[in-house]
Motif scaffolding. Structure first.
Motif, short mmCIF file in Angstrom:
data_model
loop_
_atom_site.label_atom_id
_atom_site.label_comp_id
_atom_site.label_asym_id
_atom_site.label_seq_id
_atom_site.Cartn_x
_atom_site.Cartn_y
_atom_site.Cartn_z
N VAL A 89 -9.51 -7.80 -10.71
CA VAL A 89 -8.25 -7.13 -10.35
C VAL A 89 -7.49 -6.78 -11.62
CG1 VAL A 89 -6.01 -7.44 -9.25
CG2 VAL A 89 -8.08 -8.27 -8.12
N THR A 90 -7.09 -5.53 -11.74
CA THR A 90 -6.29 -5.14 -12.89
C THR A 90 -4.85 -5.61 -12.72
OG1 THR A 90 -5.44 -3.30 -14.21
CG2 THR A 90 -5.87 -2.85 -11.90
N SER A 91 -4.28 -6.15 -13.77
CA SER A 91 -2.87 -6.56 -13.70
C SER A 91 -1.95 -5.37 -13.94
CB SER A 91 -2.58 -7.65 -14.73
OG SER A 91 -2.85 -7.19 -16.04
N ASN A 92 -2.52 -4.25 -14.36
CA ASN A 92 -1.73 -3.05 -14.62
C ASN A 92 -1.51 -2.30 -13.31
OD1 ASN A 92 -0.42 -1.93 -16.87
ND2 ASN A 92 -1.85 -0.22 -16.92
N ALA A 93 -0.82 -2.96 -12.39
CA ALA A 93 -0.71 -2.43 -11.03
C ALA A 93 0.48 -3.04 -10.31
CB ALA A 93 -1.99 -2.74 -10.25
N ILE A 94 0.82 -2.40 -9.19
CA ILE A 94 1.83 -2.94 -8.28
C ILE A 94 1.14 -3.22 -6.95
CG2 ILE A 94 3.92 -2.42 -6.98
CD1 ILE A 94 4.86 -0.77 -9.37
N ALA A 95 1.35 -4.41 -6.41
CA ALA A 95 0.82 -4.77 -5.10
C ALA A 95 1.91 -4.57 -4.06
CB ALA A 95 0.36 -6.22 -5.09
N VAL A 96 1.56 -3.97 -2.93
CA VAL A 96 2.53 -3.74 -1.86
C VAL A 96 2.06 -4.42 -0.58
CG1 VAL A 96 3.28 -1.55 -2.86
CG2 VAL A 96 1.48 -1.55 -1.12
N ASP A 97 3.01 -4.82 0.24
CA ASP A 97 2.67 -5.44 1.51
C ASP A 97 3.87 -5.36 2.44
OD1 ASP A 97 0.92 -6.64 3.27
OD2 ASP A 97 1.39 -8.68 2.64
N ALA A 98 3.61 -5.54 3.74
CA ALA A 98 4.66 -5.51 4.75
C ALA A 98 4.53 -6.75 5.63
CB ALA A 98 4.56 -4.25 5.61
N ALA A 99 5.60 -7.08 6.30
CA ALA A 99 5.61 -8.18 7.27
C ALA A 99 6.45 -7.76 8.46
CB ALA A 99 6.19 -9.45 6.63
N CYS A 100 6.09 -8.30 9.63
CA CYS A 100 6.81 -7.92 10.84
C CYS A 100 6.90 -9.12 11.77
CB CYS A 100 6.07 -6.77 11.54
SG CYS A 100 7.04 -5.88 12.76
N SER A 101 8.10 -9.45 12.18
CA SER A 101 8.32 -10.55 13.14
C SER A 101 8.23 -9.97 14.54
CB SER A 101 9.68 -11.20 12.90
OG SER A 101 9.76 -11.73 11.59
N ILE A 132 3.39 0.64 9.97
CA ILE A 132 4.37 1.57 9.40
C ILE A 132 4.87 1.04 8.06
CG2 ILE A 132 6.69 2.56 9.67
CD1 ILE A 132 6.18 2.65 12.69
N GLY A 133 5.16 -0.25 8.01
CA GLY A 133 5.63 -0.84 6.76
C GLY A 133 4.62 -0.72 5.64
N GLU A 134 3.34 -0.94 5.96
CA GLU A 134 2.29 -0.82 4.94
C GLU A 134 2.21 0.61 4.41
OE1 GLU A 134 0.55 -3.35 3.84
OE2 GLU A 134 0.19 -4.81 5.42
N PHE A 135 2.32 1.58 5.31
CA PHE A 135 2.30 3.00 4.94
C PHE A 135 3.49 3.35 4.05
CE2 PHE A 135 4.08 7.20 6.03
CZ PHE A 135 3.07 8.04 5.57
N LEU A 136 4.68 2.96 4.50
CA LEU A 136 5.89 3.29 3.74
C LEU A 136 5.91 2.60 2.37
CD1 LEU A 136 8.62 3.13 6.54
CD2 LEU A 136 7.62 5.18 5.49
N ALA A 137 5.34 1.41 2.30
CA ALA A 137 5.33 0.68 1.02
C ALA A 137 4.52 1.45 -0.02
CB ALA A 137 4.74 -0.71 1.22
N ILE A 138 3.38 2.00 0.38
CA ILE A 138 2.56 2.77 -0.57
C ILE A 138 3.30 4.03 -1.01
CG2 ILE A 138 0.41 4.06 -0.91
CD1 ILE A 138 -0.93 2.19 1.09
N VAL A 139 3.88 4.75 -0.04
CA VAL A 139 4.58 6.00 -0.38
C VAL A 139 5.80 5.71 -1.25
CG1 VAL A 139 5.67 8.08 0.50
CG2 VAL A 139 3.78 7.06 1.76
#
Length: 222
Positions: A89-101, A132-139
């Motif tokens: 895994v390259t550290s030259n990156a941003i990781a994105v994620d979503a959570a939903c209750s 939706i959260g996962e999609f919006l996080a990438i964009v």
């Protein structure tokens, strides 16, 4: 008759799946460190595009995504980062994620800088779904990087659906549009519009949870 081929561009002028070499070549010719590969069927190409390019090219070219775990699947970790990251895994990156209750329910997403472990952005909670959260996080991450003129970072997401939706420039949610979701749908519309009106060179890489553990942007609610 020439055999039909489909081309995946993970890192190029405009990442995506192309059905001919000429269109693919326009995305990768002269592009620094372009990542691309041909496939025999459209299904194979679309599956590959939703995965890490390093499952198909580079040092892991011979390795296909594994369905069974073995000792060889246990990752070796980097020692030069604040976060515990696998060597591949390259550290030259941003990781994105979503959570939903609940799904739908209170949804939020965020981005984490893998070089420092710092939270780069956070949105929510709002009423929505995890996809939706996962999609919006990438964009959100793509737009932020472009706004700041940052061209040397990748994005990791653990959602195949979101990566595919971004490639198609469309949030394919089934969430009902109503008074409760109207505000979120406005955000979705702006994200889709951004994708349609902008190009980007940022590689979007599938985070392989089975091999690497939870993505660093995970909210820890499982």
């Amino acid at each position: 008759m020439a055999k039909e081929k489909f081309y995946v561009v993970w890192h190029g002028v405009e990442p995506g799946v192309y059905d001919n070499w000429e269109d693919c070549k326009k995305q990768v010719k002269g592009f620094d460190k372009a990542l691309y590969k041909s496939f025999g069927t459209k299904k194979e190409a679309e599956e590959a595009f939703s995965s890490s390019p390093y499952d198909y090219i580079g040092s892991n070219a011979a390795a296909q995504p594994s369905k069974q775990k073995s000792l060889s699947d246990v990752p070796a970790y980097r020692s030069d980062t604040v976060l515990q990251l696998p060597l591949e895994v390259t550290s030259n990156a941003i990781a994105v994620d979503a959570a939903c209750s609940g799904n739908p329910g209170a949804m939020e997403y965020r981005g984490i800088d893998l070089r420092t472990g710092a939270q780069v952005f956070h949105y929510g909670p709002v009423y929505g779904t995890n996809n939706i959260g996962e999609f919006l996080a990438i964009v959100h991450c793509l737009a932020l990087l472009k706004q700041k003129g940052i061209t040397n970072l990748s994005i990791y997401s653990d959602s195949r659906n979101a990566i595919s939706w971004v490639a198609q420039k469309k949030c394919k949610t089934k969430l009902e549009l109503n008074e409760k979701t109207e505000q979120l749908y406005d955000v979705i519309y702006r994200a889709e519009t951004w994708l349609k009106n902008n190009t980007y060179n940022t590689p979007i890489i599938k985070w392989e949870t089975e091999r690497w553990g939870e993505i660093p942007a995970d909210f820890g609610r499982k």
